[in-house]
Design an enzyme around this catalytic site. Sequence first.
Site, mmCIF file in Angstrom:
data_model
loop_
_atom_site.group_PDB
_atom_site.id
_atom_site.type_symbol
_atom_site.label_atom_id
_atom_site.label_comp_id
_atom_site.label_asym_id
_atom_site.label_seq_id
_atom_site.Cartn_x
_atom_site.Cartn_y
_atom_site.Cartn_z
ATOM 1 C CE1 TYR A 7 -3.029 -3.263 1.210
ATOM 2 C CE2 TYR A 7 -4.105 -1.692 -0.272
ATOM 3 C CZ TYR A 7 -4.048 -2.945 0.322
ATOM 4 O OH TYR A 7 -5.010 -3.885 0.009
ATOM 5 C CG ASN A 26 -16.772 -2.777 -17.611
ATOM 6 O OD1 ASN A 26 -16.537 -1.961 -16.730
ATOM 7 N ND2 ASN A 26 -16.274 -4.000 -17.615
ATOM 8 C CG HIS A 71 -13.955 -1.707 -1.535
ATOM 9 N ND1 HIS A 71 -13.930 -2.295 -2.775
ATOM 10 C CD2 HIS A 71 -15.031 -2.230 -0.898
ATOM 11 C CE1 HIS A 71 -14.946 -3.140 -2.865
ATOM 12 N NE2 HIS A 71 -15.628 -3.120 -1.758
ATOM 13 N NE ARG A 77 -3.142 -0.389 -4.786
ATOM 14 C CZ ARG A 77 -4.251 -1.013 -4.375
ATOM 15 N NH1 ARG A 77 -4.139 -2.057 -3.539
ATOM 16 N NH2 ARG A 77 -5.436 -0.611 -4.761
#
Length: 231
Positions: free
Chosen positions: A52, A197, A105, A55
């Site tokens: 993390y 998409n 999230h 990122r």
Amino acid sequence: MRVVVLTGAGISAESGVPTFRDSDGLWEGHRAEDVATPEAFEYQPAVVQRFYDARRAALADVEPNPAHLALARLERALGDDLLVVTQNVDDLHERAGSQHVLHMHGELLSALCVGCRARSRWTEDLGDHPPCPRCGSAELRPDIVWFGEVPYQMDRIVAALQRCDLFVSIGTSGAVYPAAGFVQSAVTYGARTLELNLLPSEGSHFFDESRRGPAGVLVPAWVDELLTTVR
Ligand code: BV8
């Protein structure tokens, strides 16, 4: 016209943020269970923090793309009648100007103290065990919802799905629940449903309409179209 937009990694792909399941996706380099579960954080916290921290640092090298900017433009027209629910942990919706964004999230730019449960805006690494700004204990973890954990603000999301007239899903594979089940809820509550998409998703067959292509092209075109109908 009350609109709920669900976004996934696909909306940030053109900004250079890796998706999860595409060939060069995040899950290529790591098994989800090795980096995105409370168990992984228990057994190998350094590996999880490094995943993390990398990122979080990479956010400095990316910018919002036309899809993010188009949703911010739509928010300026619809105001509270638009809610963006994102599965993404990047901050590109906010940097594009969107204010009604719900990170179900979690967010890379937030740290959660395991000790006192305080949340702190966070831009630096967590791997070097910095102290919690509120309680001082060195128990900060990424403020991310991992597999097996309850997503954030589900009550607000369910309420918005119950009231919306239009549910739109952008750039998600429909592989992870409860997000993957939102389209069925929206249909149950009588909303019209649209998917934008690149490729078919696991939930494409649930949508009234499914358009294929890159979000950077499909979303601005859809927003222009919608704004002609609501004006
Ligand atoms: C929970 C944060 C209980 C971490 C993430 C029911 C059935 C089966 C399993 C379950 C179930 N219920 C729960 C489970 C377990 C689990 C689950 O769903 N497992 C899966 C693998 C089967 N779910 C959970 O554990 C969840 N918690 O259920 O708690 C509960 C439930 C309800 C109410 C209360 C309590 C928690 C899950 C959250 C995990 N954390 N992210 C991190 O970021 O590191 S999930 C992560 O993967 C993402 O956030 C996202 O949610 C998910 C999928 O990723 P996508 O965003 O869709 O990206 P992906 O790469 O897969 O796809 C990209 C798509 O974009 C593709 O379709 C591609 O074609 C398209 N695309 C690519 N480029 C473009 C594009 N589209 C347009 N333009 C482009 N340029």
